[in-house]
Design a protein around this motif. Structure first.
Motif, PDB file in Angstrom:
ATOM      1  N   GLY A 160      56.836  34.528  27.662  1.00 13.74           N
ATOM      2  CA  GLY A 160      55.494  34.529  28.236  1.00 13.74           C
ATOM      3  C   GLY A 160      55.333  35.524  29.339  1.00 13.74           C
ATOM      4  N   GLY A 161      54.217  35.441  30.031  1.00 14.60           N
ATOM      5  CA  GLY A 161      53.995  36.382  31.118  1.00 14.60           C
ATOM      6  C   GLY A 161      52.580  36.369  31.642  1.00 14.60           C
ATOM      7  N   ASP A 162      52.255  37.440  32.315  1.00 10.87           N
ATOM      8  CA  ASP A 162      51.024  37.581  33.072  1.00 10.87           C
ATOM      9  C   ASP A 162      50.387  38.910  32.669  1.00 10.87           C
ATOM     10  OD1 ASP A 162      49.164  37.060  35.179  1.00 10.87           O
ATOM     11  OD2 ASP A 162      50.308  38.321  36.554  1.00 10.87           O
ATOM     12  N   VAL A 163      49.071  38.921  32.533  1.00 10.89           N
ATOM     13  CA  VAL A 163      48.364  40.182  32.283  1.00 10.89           C
ATOM     14  C   VAL A 163      47.372  40.398  33.412  1.00 10.89           C
ATOM     15  CG1 VAL A 163      46.859  41.472  30.716  1.00 10.89           C
ATOM     16  CG2 VAL A 163      48.543  39.884  29.782  1.00 10.89           C
ATOM     17  N   ASP A 190      35.261  43.990  38.224  1.00 11.97           N
ATOM     18  CA  ASP A 190      35.655  44.579  39.513  1.00 11.97           C
ATOM     19  C   ASP A 190      36.076  43.507  40.507  1.00 11.97           C
ATOM     20  OD1 ASP A 190      32.341  45.006  41.041  1.00 11.97           O
ATOM     21  OD2 ASP A 190      33.239  43.399  39.841  1.00 11.97           O
ATOM     22  N   ASP A 191      36.223  42.295  40.016  1.00 12.55           N
ATOM     23  CA  ASP A 191      36.573  41.179  40.877  1.00 12.55           C
ATOM     24  C   ASP A 191      38.072  41.214  41.166  1.00 12.55           C
ATOM     25  OD1 ASP A 191      35.290  37.846  40.789  1.00 12.55           O
ATOM     26  OD2 ASP A 191      36.823  38.701  42.073  1.00 12.55           O
ATOM     27  N   PRO A 192      38.459  41.116  42.432  1.00 16.45           N
ATOM     28  CA  PRO A 192      39.884  41.233  42.752  1.00 16.45           C
ATOM     29  C   PRO A 192      40.671  39.992  42.389  1.00 16.45           C
ATOM     30  CG  PRO A 192      38.634  40.871  44.753  1.00 16.45           C
ATOM     31  CD  PRO A 192      37.636  40.958  43.638  1.00 16.45           C
ATOM     32  N   ARG A 193      40.643  39.638  41.117  1.00 16.14           N
ATOM     33  CA  ARG A 193      41.407  38.473  40.690  1.00 16.14           C
ATOM     34  C   ARG A 193      42.161  38.771  39.414  1.00 16.14           C
ATOM     35  NH1 ARG A 193      36.666  34.220  40.806  1.00 16.14           N
ATOM     36  NH2 ARG A 193      35.760  36.013  39.801  1.00 16.14           N
ATOM     37  N   ASP A 194      42.956  37.851  39.069  1.00 13.54           N
ATOM     38  CA  ASP A 194      43.772  37.932  37.880  1.00 13.54           C
ATOM     39  C   ASP A 194      42.924  37.887  36.611  1.00 13.54           C
ATOM     40  OD1 ASP A 194      46.938  37.100  37.610  1.00 13.54           O
ATOM     41  OD2 ASP A 194      45.738  36.897  35.814  1.00 13.54           O
ATOM     42  N   GLN A 195      43.490  38.386  35.528  1.00 10.51           N
ATOM     43  CA  GLN A 195      42.810  38.251  34.250  1.00 10.51           C
ATOM     44  C   GLN A 195      43.297  37.023  33.487  1.00 10.51           C
ATOM     45  OE1 GLN A 195      42.299  41.823  31.893  1.00 10.51           O
ATOM     46  NE2 GLN A 195      42.877  43.010  33.678  1.00 10.51           N
ATOM     47  N   GLY A 196      44.060  36.177  34.149  1.00 12.67           N
ATOM     48  CA  GLY A 196      44.348  34.895  33.528  1.00 12.67           C
ATOM     49  C   GLY A 196      45.481  34.921  32.523  1.00 12.67           C
ATOM     50  N   GLY A 197      46.599  35.411  32.900  1.00 13.19           N
ATOM     51  CA  GLY A 197      47.725  35.386  31.973  1.00 13.19           C
ATOM     52  C   GLY A 197      48.550  34.139  32.167  1.00 13.19           C
ATOM     53  N   PRO A 198      48.641  33.313  31.139  1.00 10.14           N
ATOM     54  CA  PRO A 198      49.558  32.183  31.239  1.00 10.14           C
ATOM     55  C   PRO A 198      50.993  32.693  31.138  1.00 10.14           C
ATOM     56  CG  PRO A 198      48.693  32.312  29.029  1.00 10.14           C
ATOM     57  CD  PRO A 198      48.033  33.419  29.816  1.00 10.14           C
TER      58      PRO A 198
END
Lengths: 360, 360
Positions: A144-147, B351-359
């Motif tokens: 798994g991982g993070d994008v 452009d939001d300074p957040r993650d793209q949600g990688g599990p």
């Protein structure tokens, strides 16, 4: 209560700014030494702490050998020469090589993918195909991982492996009198990259060495089982990496140039590029060969077996000597001596698509 | 034989290009589903595979719980609001939160640091100071890492922890009839970031929630010990993350808006920003609260104990229902119903300074 301060990115007033010697690998090694007090040394729960190819973490009943290396667009690959599939493969392979250098058995990986906006979903799938192919090749799980969105493609892959902490082979431990064994060939990846970037015709084995390196797990295990005293994989170049061994073990190292396993295409590449072949062989980096300090009586046989296990060249290529104070790594060639650590330094450029040499 | 092909970066002809809906989090989740076949599901050597807050890897005699999250300049922090020290702290904390959500005990971290040329050595030292402070706070070892030159600061931190695989709490496992417990407050980090970026006066607790989040390890362990059925930490926003639980558990979730633990400063921030406060509370992200599905008779007491263990607010904030086909997460508020997953989607900007949600 605090509002926006108007402060911008921290000023680069200190060493490490562009053009500053600290941005060179020597500076980078100095920086890593400055960072060391924040990192954990060996301890009861950390049989191998900061400063080796991988850390070993005691989990109570078993240990994890863990390493992380990041592959960065424009530094470790260029799109002119590599496909996304190649990049995925390489992200796994460079970490497999680090675990191989400890004698560990790779088990599972997690990945943090920094994805630029213009890298399409199909390319991301191809990159994962490359990681999955490498994972299958070395029998490990991609768990798994993070994008996350970035400006530049960054693949930071963490690899875990099984290891008996008492048998982990480290950078320290080389003893005067040991022979230096090299498993895997030198110079091919750097020659492939430099020929390719220059637009020269590039022999496929050189290009393959750059694009899809091997990680010599079976050789690493064979060397560990043979009681190797110290080991490292060659990522930054033979000179720089033997420098780590010399430093960690408190020894001097002589390297016999004529014995080094160098594919014939590398000499031809140096000709075509008009450059010193020894800079490719000893400072090119990304060879992912293993070099190990082995008791002298066993060395030739140990080298032969480890090479045969992987189907790669292997040889006794030097010896370990008493330290003379500063760590020293010397290339002996045609009766001349060259400082191998300096050779690495001389040829390291800030725009060079390689790592800055972070030990795990 | 191959020369330079002249090919450039792979074309962004496919979903994921800028402006394409695939670059939104829904598209990103779709991408993650497309990547899933390359990732390892649960198996004998991988008690928890792809798709949870962290993976669990069997090392023979013990297991490692492992997660990786990357902190990226301009997405997870801005230099106007955070110091390098804050960034280092945050890189550890966000990963601690992932392990907390499994009920694991953080043990050691390795980090891949992508360092831009103009980030000076003193700033790198400060960043490591922040990581070291967080490591000391949670009693884990910073065991090493990799440093590589990048265009943009990227801190990809991998955290390992101890866990009994049989007791790992997952996203799956929530049962109809369970109550939803929330430990930690919601909306503060997003409010702090948005006020700060807009140049408004920003209450210190909000800014601190953005800059130096907490990871609720003790609460996570308390929830796991209490036999919690499912758990997740809130990184992408309550709506998006409960969506993962609903999807993995095959249930619907009702959230009682009036019960959510929201600091009073968040309502004031929404006023100052002229925006829907529920977008901050339910879709702001980076709360690093824990939400858990707990058997109904125990829920209030379990929430009380977990909150008290960390000194943070905790409450029963909803319930788990039978699935009606598609995963559903509904906010109930003043007799009205809102689709919480859609609220998350609406407010997610590229452009939001957040993650793209990688599990992981």
């Amino acid at each position: 209560m605090t509002g926006a301060s108007g402060a911008s990115r921290p000023a680069a007033e200190d060493p490490g700014a562009p053009g500053d010697p600290a941005a060179s690998p020597v500076g980078e090694f100095e920086l890593l030494e400055r960072l060391a007090p924040r990192l954990a040394p060996d301890g009861p729960e950390l049989p191998v702490g900061y400063g080796d190819d991988a850390a070993v973490i005691d989990l109570g009943g078993a240990a994890a050998c863990v390493t992380v290396d990041a592959i960065v667009e424009g530094r470790h690959f260029v799109w002119e020469l590599s496909t996304p599939d190649d990049v995925g493969w390489k992200a796994v392979a460079v970490n497999v090589s680090d675990l191989a250098a400890m004698g560990a058995d790779p088990t599972a990986a997690v990945v943090a993918l920094g994805r630029p906006a213009d890298l399409g979903a199909s390319s991301v799938e191809a990159l994962y195909d490359g990681m999955a192919a490498a994972a299958a090749h070395w029998g490990l799980d991609l768990a798994g991982g993070d994008v996350v969105r970035t400006d530049q493609l960054v693949v930071a892959l963490t690899l875990l492996g099984r290891i008996d902490p008492a048998r982990a082979v480290r950078r320290r431990g080389a003893r005067p009198g040991d022979r230096l064994v090299c498993v895997g060939s030198l110079g091919a990846a750097a020659a492939g990259l430099e020929l390719g970037i220059a637009g020269h015709r590039t022999p496929e084995p050189l290009l393959a060495a750059h694009r899809r390196p091997r990680g010599l797990v079976t050789a690493g295990r064979a060397l560990a089982d043979a009681g190797t005293h110290a080991m490292i994989d060659i990522s930054d170049g033979l000179g720089a990496d033997l420098g780590h061994v010399a430093h960690a073990s408190g020894v001097a190292i002589d390297v016999w140039g004529a014995s080094l396993p160098v594919p014939p295409e590398v000499w031809e590449a140096a000709d075509a590029l008009g450059k010193d072949p020894w800079s490719l062989v000893c400072a090119g980096g990304e060879d992912f060969a293993l070099v190990a300090a082995v008791a002298p009586d066993d060395a030739a046989e140990v080298a032969r077996r480890a090479g045969a296990a992987e189907g790669v060249p292997a040889a006794v290529v030097g010896e370990i000597l008493e330290s003379e104070g500063e760590p020293r790594v010397t290339l002996h060639l045609d009766g001349q001596r060259r400082d191998l650590r300096r050779l690495g330094y001389d040829h390291y450029r800030d725009d060079d698509p390689r790592d800055q040499g972070g030990p795990t």
